[in-house]
Design a protein around this motif. Structure first.
Motif, mmCIF file in Angstrom:
data_model
loop_
_atom_site.group_PDB
_atom_site.id
_atom_site.type_symbol
_atom_site.label_atom_id
_atom_site.label_comp_id
_atom_site.label_asym_id
_atom_site.label_seq_id
_atom_site.Cartn_x
_atom_site.Cartn_y
_atom_site.Cartn_z
ATOM 1 N N LYS A 118 0.802 -1.199 0.000
ATOM 2 C CA LYS A 118 0.000 0.000 0.000
ATOM 3 C C LYS A 118 0.846 1.266 0.000
ATOM 4 N N ASP B 210 -5.119 -5.159 -1.369
ATOM 5 C CA ASP B 210 -5.055 -4.478 -0.082
ATOM 6 C C ASP B 210 -4.682 -3.015 -0.255
ATOM 7 N N ARG C 204 2.475 -1.768 10.520
ATOM 8 C CA ARG C 204 1.333 -1.163 11.211
ATOM 9 C C ARG C 204 1.314 -1.489 12.683
ATOM 10 N N ASP D 12 -4.850 -0.608 9.973
ATOM 11 C CA ASP D 12 -4.490 -0.228 8.615
ATOM 12 C C ASP D 12 -4.500 1.283 8.440
ATOM 13 N N ARG E 285 -1.086 2.725 9.174
ATOM 14 C CA ARG E 285 -0.142 2.357 8.121
ATOM 15 C C ARG E 285 -0.308 3.274 6.907
#
Length: 351
Positions: free
Chosen positions: A13, A89, A216, A224, A227
Motif C-alpha cells: 500500500k 489491499d 502497522r 491499517d 499504516r
C-alpha cells in the motif's frame, strides 16, 4: 481497530502512486528505446469487462486513475506468505486536476465495508454482488475489473485508467535508485514486517522500504489506518528524492530503472505500451511532492465490528463530490475521520 495478525495479507500500500511517477520520469527519457521495453507491459482490457453501465465520463480535462496493489503470493512474492487468493489491499484514487499541475490521492482502507456490485471476472463469468463486503474482497472475487466497478459505484467517478504493482518490482526499483532517505522521529520495531529502525536518519534499501510501507503493528493503534499515514509520508519522501538524483546523466542506469519499472506494473489496455505511457505521463511527470495532496477516505469504526470501518458521512460524499467537480478536497471533509487521527502522523519525513 484491532490488528490483523495474518501474514498472508501484507500489502504494498502507498508506494504505487510513486511508481507511476517513476515510470513517467524514467520512461519519458527513454523514448528512443521504447520498443525494447514494450515486451514488459501486459495490459488488461477493463472497458470490455465493465461494459456501458458506468459513471458518465466527464470531459473537463481531469483524469482519474485507480492504483491497485494485490497481495498475490505467486512467483517471487511467495516469500511474503501463502494465500488462497490475491486481494487488493491497496487502493488509491489518483485525481489529476485540469491543467495537470496538481493532484489529489485518496486512499481507501482495505477493511472499509461497501456494497460490492455484481461484475464480470477476466474469464467473462458473472460474480455475484455482496452487501457490506470488505472493500478488498472485490479484487479477490473478480480481479481488477471488479475492483474498478466497486470504486466507481462507491465514488460515482469513472476511472480513466488503472495501474497495479507487485512487491518484487518495488524492492528492485528502490535498490536501483540507491535507497530512499528518511528520518524517523522514534523507533519502529515490527516483527511482522521484519523492520527495526531507531530514531534518526536512514537510507532504506528495497527490503527495508517494503517493510516500512507494510508496518502497522508498531505505530498508531496497530490498524491499517495508521499504516496509510506512514505510507503517505514515505511516498512524499520518495517523490522528492527521485526529482533530485539526476537520472538522465547515466543512460544505463536510466534504462535499467525503466526496465524494472515497466516490469513492476500491470496497467489497463489503454496504457500497455511505452508510447501510451509516455503520452499519458508526459502531462503530469513534473508534479512534485508539494503538488500532491494525500488524504484517507473519511471513515469511522463499524459499531458492529471494531475490525471494520464504514465511510463517514457527509465527509466521504464531500471528498468524491470535490473530485467529480475537479475541485480541491476541503480540509473539513476529513474532520473527525478515524483515518486522520492517531499518533502515526509525523513518524517519518524525507531526508
Amino acid at each position: 481497530m484491532t490488528a490483523d495478525r495474518s501474514t498472508r495479507r501484507r500489502t504494498l500500500k502507498g508506494v504505487i502512486w510513486t511508481l507511476v511517477v517513476l515510470v513517467a520520469v524514467i520512461v519519458g527519457g527513454l523514448g528512443y528505446v521504447y520498443a525494447r521495453l514494450n515486451g514488459n507491459l501486459s495490459g488488461i482490457d477493463i472497458n470490455a469487462q465493465l461494459g456501458s453501465h458506468r459513471p458518465h465520463d466527464v470531459d473537463n480535462g481531469s483524469e482519474d486513475i485507480l492504483v491497485l496493489g494485490s497481495d498475490s503470493r505467486s512467483g517471487a512474492n511467495a516469500e511474503y506468505g501463502r494465500s488462497s487468493g490475491a486481494r487488493s489491499d491497496t487502493a488509491m484514487v489518483v485525481h489529476i486536476y485540469h491543467g495537470h499541475t496538481k493532484a489529489s490521492v485518496v486512499s481507501i482502507p482495505r477493511d472499509t465495508l461497501v456494497d460490492r456490485p455484481a461484475c464480470k471476472d477476466d474469464k467473462g463469468r458473472t460474480v455475484r454482488g455482496d452487501r457490506s463486503a470488505m472493500f478488498n474482497s472485490a479484487y479477490e472475487a473478480g480481479g481488477p475489473a471488479c475492483a474498478v466497478k466497486t470504486v466507481e459505484q462507491l465514488t460515482d467517478i469513472r476511472m480513466d485508467h488503472f495501474v497495479e504493482v507487485d512487491f518484487t518490482g518495488f524492492k528492485k526499483l528502490i535498490d536501483q535508485l540507491g535507497g530512499v532517505r528518511v528520518t524517523t522521529t522514534r523507533a519502529i520495531h515490527d516483527k511482522d514486517s521484519h523492520l527495526t529502525l531507531g530514531p534518526g536518519r536512514h537510507t532504506l534499501d528495497g527490503e527495508q522500504s517494503l517493510g516500512l510501507v507494510r508496518t502497522r503493528h508498531a505505530i498508531g493503534d496497530g490498524s491499517d489506518l495508521g499504516r496509510i499515514q506512514l505510507q503517505q509520508a514515505f511516498i512524499k519522501a520518495l517523490i522528492h528524492q527521485v526529482r533530485g538524483i539526476g537520472l538522465f546523466s547515466d543512460p544505463k542506469k536510466l534504462f535499467d530503472l525503466a526496465d524494472t519499472a515497466t516490469k513492476a506494473i500491470t496497467p489497463d489496455s489503454g496504457l500497455d505500451s511505452v508510447d501510451e505511457l509516455i503520452g499519458f505521463a508526459g502531462g503530469f511527470k513534473d508534479l512534485s511532492a508539494k503538488d500532491v495532496t494525500m488524504v484517507t477516505l473519511p471513515v469511522t469504526y463499524d459499531p458492529a465490528d471494531p475490525n471494520r470501518v464504514v465511510p463517514l458521512q457527509p465527509g466521504a460524499r464531500t471528498v468524491w463530490q470535490a473530485l467529480r467537480q475537479d475541485k480541491p478536497i476541503p480540509k473539513s471533509a476529513t474532520k473527525g475521520s478515524a483515518g486522520e487521527t492517531g499518533d502515526a502522523t509525523g513518524v517519518i519525513s524525507g531526508g
